[in-house]
Write a protein that holds these residues in place. Structure first.
Motif, short mmCIF file in Angstrom:
data_model
loop_
_atom_site.label_atom_id
_atom_site.label_comp_id
_atom_site.label_asym_id
_atom_site.label_seq_id
_atom_site.Cartn_x
_atom_site.Cartn_y
_atom_site.Cartn_z
N TYR A 140 0.84 -1.20 0.00
CA TYR A 140 0.00 0.00 0.00
C TYR A 140 0.88 1.25 0.00
O TYR A 140 1.90 1.31 0.68
N ARG A 141 0.43 2.26 -0.74
CA ARG A 141 1.06 3.57 -0.72
C ARG A 141 0.48 4.41 0.42
O ARG A 141 -0.54 4.05 1.02
N GLN A 144 -3.22 5.23 0.93
CA GLN A 144 -4.17 4.22 1.40
C GLN A 144 -4.88 4.64 2.68
O GLN A 144 -6.00 4.21 2.94
N LEU A 145 -4.24 5.46 3.49
CA LEU A 145 -4.86 5.88 4.75
C LEU A 145 -6.21 6.55 4.52
O LEU A 145 -7.13 6.42 5.33
N ALA A 146 -6.34 7.27 3.41
CA ALA A 146 -7.60 7.95 3.11
C ALA A 146 -8.69 6.98 2.67
O ALA A 146 -9.88 7.25 2.87
N TYR A 147 -8.28 5.83 2.11
CA TYR A 147 -9.26 4.86 1.63
C TYR A 147 -9.75 3.94 2.76
O TYR A 147 -10.92 3.57 2.78
N GLY A 148 -8.85 3.54 3.64
CA GLY A 148 -9.24 2.70 4.77
C GLY A 148 -9.80 1.35 4.38
O GLY A 148 -10.67 0.82 5.07
N THR A 149 -9.30 0.77 3.30
CA THR A 149 -9.83 -0.51 2.82
C THR A 149 -8.89 -1.67 3.09
O THR A 149 -9.00 -2.73 2.47
N GLY A 150 -7.96 -1.49 4.02
CA GLY A 150 -7.00 -2.53 4.37
C GLY A 150 -5.66 -1.92 4.68
O GLY A 150 -5.43 -0.74 4.43
N ASP A 180 -4.23 3.09 -8.36
CA ASP A 180 -5.41 2.94 -7.52
C ASP A 180 -6.30 1.90 -8.16
O ASP A 180 -6.71 2.06 -9.32
N THR A 181 -6.59 0.84 -7.43
CA THR A 181 -7.31 -0.30 -7.99
C THR A 181 -8.30 -0.82 -6.97
O THR A 181 -8.02 -0.86 -5.77
N HIS A 182 -9.47 -1.25 -7.44
CA HIS A 182 -10.45 -1.89 -6.56
C HIS A 182 -10.04 -3.34 -6.38
O HIS A 182 -9.87 -4.07 -7.36
N ILE A 183 -9.81 -3.75 -5.14
CA ILE A 183 -9.44 -5.15 -4.89
C ILE A 183 -10.50 -5.82 -4.02
O ILE A 183 -11.23 -5.17 -3.27
N SER A 184 -10.57 -7.13 -4.16
CA SER A 184 -11.50 -7.93 -3.37
C SER A 184 -10.78 -9.20 -2.93
O SER A 184 -10.74 -10.19 -3.65
N HIS A 189 -9.16 -7.26 2.70
CA HIS A 189 -8.78 -6.26 1.70
C HIS A 189 -9.94 -6.13 0.73
O HIS A 189 -10.13 -6.99 -0.14
N ALA A 190 -10.70 -5.07 0.82
CA ALA A 190 -11.86 -4.93 -0.05
C ALA A 190 -12.13 -3.45 -0.32
O ALA A 190 -12.31 -2.67 0.61
N GLY A 191 -12.14 -3.09 -1.61
CA GLY A 191 -12.47 -1.73 -2.00
C GLY A 191 -11.34 -1.04 -2.73
O GLY A 191 -10.28 -1.63 -2.99
N LYS A 192 -11.54 0.22 -3.06
CA LYS A 192 -10.54 1.00 -3.76
C LYS A 192 -9.29 1.12 -2.90
O LYS A 192 -9.37 1.49 -1.73
N SER A 193 -8.14 0.85 -3.49
CA SER A 193 -6.90 0.76 -2.73
C SER A 193 -5.76 1.45 -3.46
O SER A 193 -5.67 1.40 -4.70
N ALA A 194 -4.89 2.11 -2.70
CA ALA A 194 -3.72 2.79 -3.24
C ALA A 194 -2.55 1.81 -3.20
O ALA A 194 -1.97 1.58 -2.13
N LEU A 195 -2.19 1.23 -4.35
CA LEU A 195 -1.24 0.14 -4.41
C LEU A 195 0.05 0.55 -5.11
O LEU A 195 0.08 1.51 -5.86
N ILE A 196 1.08 -0.23 -4.85
CA ILE A 196 2.34 -0.07 -5.56
C ILE A 196 2.93 -1.46 -5.80
O ILE A 196 2.89 -2.32 -4.92
N ASP A 197 3.42 -1.68 -7.02
CA ASP A 197 3.94 -2.97 -7.42
C ASP A 197 5.43 -2.84 -7.77
O ASP A 197 5.82 -1.88 -8.45
#
Length: 203
Positions: A140-141, A144-150, A180-184, A189-197
């Motif tokens: 998570y970037r 992610q704190l603003a999204y709160g989805t994991g 930013d991707t919706h993950i399930s 981990h569920a919802g819009k998420s700020a990710l980094i690969d």
């Protein structure tokens, strides 16, 4: 049992799988990089979804987690899928990491450590790889704190491109992307998420 073990053991002590039984989407998208003769280490793998998937691709897999309940569920998942994994109970801060032993290290959402411990953890990940081996990391970037989805609630545990570029600058960075991707992934981990690969190769 340590406080960390108790925390994660309680989280995993449920009938369903907290983060689901399917592999992480970023990991699954790297299937063309895998070969059946490869050895893989999936660290902090929870209930085994990623390690089991790697074993289904024909890899020889070591998977670790700090929680006994998670290791138990990982072995059960492997049995249901008809594969074998070497599932080990391990605190990554004290575990006797194998050296130059793996073609692949998978590190998906391992953001349970702060900056001081993270430097050591990243060094051990690199050390566990054979020369030419690959690191597949997703996290998570800070957004992610603003999204709160994991993920963790501590901003210092989250990643930026600059942080990962610096940490793995002694490797060949093949891919580094923020999105930013919706993950399930189960209820964890569920919802819009700020990710980094990150995909990097040990020199």
């Amino acid at each position: 049992m340590t406080a960390a073990q108790e925390y994660w053991n309680t989280r995993y002590d449920r009938e369903d799988y907290l983060f689901g039984e399917a592999p992480n989407a970023f990991l699954a998208a790297q299937v063309d990089r895998l070969r059946p003769d490869m050895t893989a280490l999936s660290i902090a793998d929870g209930e085994g979804r990623n390690g089991v998937w790697l074993a289904q691709q024909g890899l020889a897999v070591v998977t670790t987690d700090i929680a006994p309940r998670a290791v138990e569920k990982a072995l059960a998942l492997a049995q249901r899928r008809g594969v074998t994994i070497d599932a080990r109970l391990a605190d990554l801060e004290t575990w006797d990491w194998p050296e130059a032993a793996f073609d692949l290290v998978v590190a998906v959402f391992i953001q349970f450590v702060g900056p001081a411990e993270r430097d050591q953890l990243f060094a051990r990940i690199k050390g566990a790889l054979k020369p030419g081996g690959l690191i597949l990391l997703q996290g998570y970037r800070t957004e992610q704190l603003a999204y709160g989805t994991g993920g963790p609630g501590q901003v210092e545990n989250l990643y930026t491109e600059a942080l990962l570029r610096d940490a793995f600058g002694d490797c060949d960075i093949l891919h580094l992307e923020s999105h930013d991707t919706h993950i399930s992934e189960g209820v964890g981990h569920a919802g819009k998420s700020a990710l980094i690969d990150l995909i990097a190769r040990r020199r």
